[in-house]
Design a protein around this motif. Structure first.
Motif, mmCIF file in Angstrom:
data_model
loop_
_atom_site.group_PDB
_atom_site.id
_atom_site.type_symbol
_atom_site.label_atom_id
_atom_site.label_comp_id
_atom_site.label_asym_id
_atom_site.label_seq_id
_atom_site.Cartn_x
_atom_site.Cartn_y
_atom_site.Cartn_z
ATOM 1 N N PRO A 136 0.807 -1.223 0.000
ATOM 2 C CA PRO A 136 0.000 0.000 0.000
ATOM 3 C C PRO A 136 0.842 1.276 0.000
ATOM 4 C CG PRO A 136 -0.866 -1.552 1.600
ATOM 5 C CD PRO A 136 0.419 -2.125 1.083
ATOM 6 N N LEU A 137 2.009 1.216 0.629
ATOM 7 C CA LEU A 137 2.862 2.408 0.643
ATOM 8 C C LEU A 137 3.399 2.713 -0.753
ATOM 9 C CD1 LEU A 137 4.745 1.967 4.047
ATOM 10 C CD2 LEU A 137 2.532 3.025 3.565
ATOM 11 N N PHE A 138 3.834 1.680 -1.480
ATOM 12 C CA PHE A 138 4.276 1.892 -2.868
ATOM 13 C C PHE A 138 3.131 2.447 -3.708
ATOM 14 C CE2 PHE A 138 7.402 -1.756 -2.087
ATOM 15 C CZ PHE A 138 8.451 -0.880 -1.851
ATOM 16 N N LEU A 139 1.936 1.896 -3.530
ATOM 17 C CA LEU A 139 0.777 2.360 -4.293
ATOM 18 C C LEU A 139 0.405 3.797 -3.924
ATOM 19 C CD1 LEU A 139 -1.224 -0.968 -4.123
ATOM 20 C CD2 LEU A 139 -0.424 0.128 -6.235
ATOM 21 N N MET A 140 0.490 4.138 -2.639
ATOM 22 C CA MET A 140 0.207 5.519 -2.219
ATOM 23 C C MET A 140 1.196 6.490 -2.857
ATOM 24 S SD MET A 140 -2.427 5.939 -0.282
ATOM 25 C CE MET A 140 -2.079 7.502 0.495
ATOM 26 N N ILE A 141 2.467 6.139 -2.827
ATOM 27 C CA ILE A 141 3.481 7.018 -3.422
ATOM 28 C C ILE A 141 3.222 7.166 -4.913
ATOM 29 C CG2 ILE A 141 5.944 7.229 -3.956
ATOM 30 C CD1 ILE A 141 6.417 5.833 -1.163
ATOM 31 N N TYR A 142 2.874 6.073 -5.561
ATOM 32 C CA TYR A 142 2.612 6.112 -7.003
ATOM 33 C C TYR A 142 1.405 6.996 -7.327
ATOM 34 C CZ TYR A 142 1.550 4.614 -11.733
ATOM 35 O OH TYR A 142 1.287 4.595 -13.075
ATOM 36 N N PHE A 143 0.316 6.812 -6.608
ATOM 37 C CA PHE A 143 -0.915 7.539 -6.921
ATOM 38 C C PHE A 143 -0.960 8.950 -6.346
ATOM 39 C CE2 PHE A 143 -2.780 3.165 -7.381
ATOM 40 C CZ PHE A 143 -3.023 3.261 -8.737
ATOM 41 N N ILE A 144 -0.469 9.137 -5.137
ATOM 42 C CA ILE A 144 -0.555 10.444 -4.467
ATOM 43 C C ILE A 144 0.664 11.302 -4.772
ATOM 44 C CG2 ILE A 144 -0.772 11.606 -2.226
ATOM 45 C CD1 ILE A 144 -3.282 10.039 -2.993
ATOM 46 N N GLY A 145 1.822 10.679 -4.913
ATOM 47 C CA GLY A 145 3.025 11.426 -5.248
ATOM 48 C C GLY A 145 4.058 11.398 -4.137
ATOM 49 N N VAL A 153 7.343 6.038 4.825
ATOM 50 C CA VAL A 153 8.597 5.519 5.381
ATOM 51 C C VAL A 153 8.508 5.437 6.907
ATOM 52 C CG1 VAL A 153 11.061 6.053 5.713
ATOM 53 C CG2 VAL A 153 10.048 6.215 3.440
ATOM 54 N N LEU A 154 7.919 6.458 7.533
ATOM 55 C CA LEU A 154 7.760 6.438 8.988
ATOM 56 C C LEU A 154 6.877 5.277 9.437
ATOM 57 C CD1 LEU A 154 7.391 10.242 9.812
ATOM 58 C CD2 LEU A 154 9.333 8.755 10.327
ATOM 59 N N LEU A 155 5.786 5.044 8.728
ATOM 60 C CA LEU A 155 4.901 3.940 9.072
ATOM 61 C C LEU A 155 5.624 2.599 8.929
ATOM 62 C CD1 LEU A 155 2.125 2.850 9.884
ATOM 63 C CD2 LEU A 155 1.498 2.892 7.467
ATOM 64 N N PHE A 156 6.353 2.450 7.837
ATOM 65 C CA PHE A 156 7.079 1.195 7.641
ATOM 66 C C PHE A 156 8.132 1.004 8.731
ATOM 67 C CE2 PHE A 156 10.015 -1.853 5.867
ATOM 68 C CZ PHE A 156 9.132 -2.827 5.421
ATOM 69 N N ALA A 157 8.807 2.067 9.109
ATOM 70 C CA ALA A 157 9.826 1.976 10.164
ATOM 71 C C ALA A 157 9.202 1.579 11.502
ATOM 72 C CB ALA A 157 10.564 3.310 10.302
ATOM 73 N N ILE A 158 8.048 2.129 11.810
ATOM 74 C CA ILE A 158 7.371 1.808 13.071
ATOM 75 C C ILE A 158 6.933 0.342 13.092
ATOM 76 C CG2 ILE A 158 5.256 2.257 14.396
ATOM 77 C CD1 ILE A 158 5.574 5.228 13.524
ATOM 78 N N VAL A 159 6.390 -0.135 11.980
ATOM 79 C CA VAL A 159 5.952 -1.530 11.910
ATOM 80 C C VAL A 159 7.155 -2.473 11.960
ATOM 81 C CG1 VAL A 159 4.796 -3.250 10.454
ATOM 82 C CG2 VAL A 159 3.803 -0.967 10.738
ATOM 83 N N THR A 160 8.243 -2.086 11.313
ATOM 84 C CA THR A 160 9.468 -2.893 11.371
ATOM 85 C C THR A 160 9.947 -3.005 12.810
ATOM 86 O OG1 THR A 160 10.098 -2.264 9.122
ATOM 87 C CG2 THR A 160 11.866 -3.036 10.569
ATOM 88 N N TRP A 161 9.988 -1.878 13.520
ATOM 89 C CA TRP A 161 10.397 -1.896 14.924
ATOM 90 C C TRP A 161 9.495 -2.822 15.744
ATOM 91 C CZ3 TRP A 161 7.340 -0.435 19.058
ATOM 92 C CH2 TRP A 161 7.980 -0.517 20.303
ATOM 93 N N TRP A 176 12.547 -9.392 2.907
ATOM 94 C CA TRP A 176 11.944 -10.247 1.876
ATOM 95 C C TRP A 176 10.483 -9.850 1.637
ATOM 96 C CZ3 TRP A 176 14.290 -12.710 -1.734
ATOM 97 C CH2 TRP A 176 15.534 -13.289 -1.533
ATOM 98 N N GLY A 177 9.762 -9.545 2.693
ATOM 99 C CA GLY A 177 8.370 -9.118 2.543
ATOM 100 C C GLY A 177 8.251 -7.811 1.782
ATOM 101 N N GLN A 178 9.120 -6.874 2.111
ATOM 102 C CA GLN A 178 9.113 -5.588 1.416
ATOM 103 C C GLN A 178 9.496 -5.764 -0.052
ATOM 104 O OE1 GLN A 178 11.876 -2.728 3.012
ATOM 105 N NE2 GLN A 178 11.022 -1.059 1.825
ATOM 106 N N LEU A 179 10.494 -6.584 -0.322
ATOM 107 C CA LEU A 179 10.900 -6.843 -1.709
ATOM 108 C C LEU A 179 9.789 -7.518 -2.502
ATOM 109 C CD1 LEU A 179 14.632 -7.930 -1.273
ATOM 110 C CD2 LEU A 179 13.764 -5.820 -2.312
#
Length: 194
Positions: A136-145, A153-161, A176-179
């Motif tokens: 969803p983050l890749f899709l948000m960046i693609y569609f929203i800019g 990136v902050l959300l992904f970092a928090i979930v990773t932690w 691997w999941g992100q890739l």
């Protein structure tokens, strides 16, 4: 349980794949015209991509053979229902949805195919949770800019932690999941003409 572990548990609970699907589709519905045609399309998209996979949690508690396996049984059913829901979205998309929505459907479907290949056949444990955050983050960046990069990136970092704090995944499994999500997005973008 420490305060850090409680916080990590909450973070993981509120970022489960169905919640991320709901957030992505709802944000795109209200923020970007031309992706989701109307309320019926939004509801069907949430049904296929979010609600069908969500049934893994209550069903795994009701099916004795899966209940006995605990988290492993729940995870197995989650893969099955996720595959079924995402396939349903692609089939529905073939009927008549905009190319952009089909890009979303294909990204989700290809991501679950890759996760199944990694986890079941190659025996590389790729994090479905990380994939469901990154996609969803890749899709948000693609569609929203690009303005959506920092929050993503902050959300992904928090979930990773949170995942590392609870020892649900190793850093390698999260990568691997992100890739997986990245590859699914690139494949979808290549084959879905926008």
């Amino acid at each position: 349980m420490t305060i850090k572990e409680k916080i990590a548990k909450i973070i993981r609970a509120v970022t489960v794949p169905p919640v991320m699907v709901y957030l992505l589709l709802t944000l795109l519905y209200f923020a970007k015209d031309g992706i989701i045609a109307g309320p019926a399309e939004l509801i069907l998209s949430i049904l296929f991509l979010g609600i069908v996979p969500l049934f893994a949690y209550p069903l795994s508690a009701l099916i004795p053979s899966l209940k006995k396996k605990g988290r492993k049984g729940q995870r197995k059913l989650a893969f099955i229902l996720t595959f079924a829901g995402y396939l349903g979205a692609v089939i529905y998309g073939l009927i008549d949805v905009a190319y952009r929505l089909m890009l979303i459907y294909h990204t989700y479907f290809i991501s679950v195919l890759i996760l199944i290949v990694f986890n079941k056949f190659i025996k590389i444990r790729a994090s479905g949770h990380a994939c469901s955050i990154a996609g969803p983050l890749f899709l948000m960046i693609y569609f929203i800019g690009w303005k959506s990069i920092l929050p993503c990136v902050l959300l992904f970092a928090i979930v990773t932690w949170a995942s590392l704090e609870l020892k649900r995944h190793t850093f390698r499994e999260l990568i691997w999941g992100q890739l997986t999500a990245a590859v699914a997005f690139v494949i979808s973008l290549t084959f879905i003409k926008l």
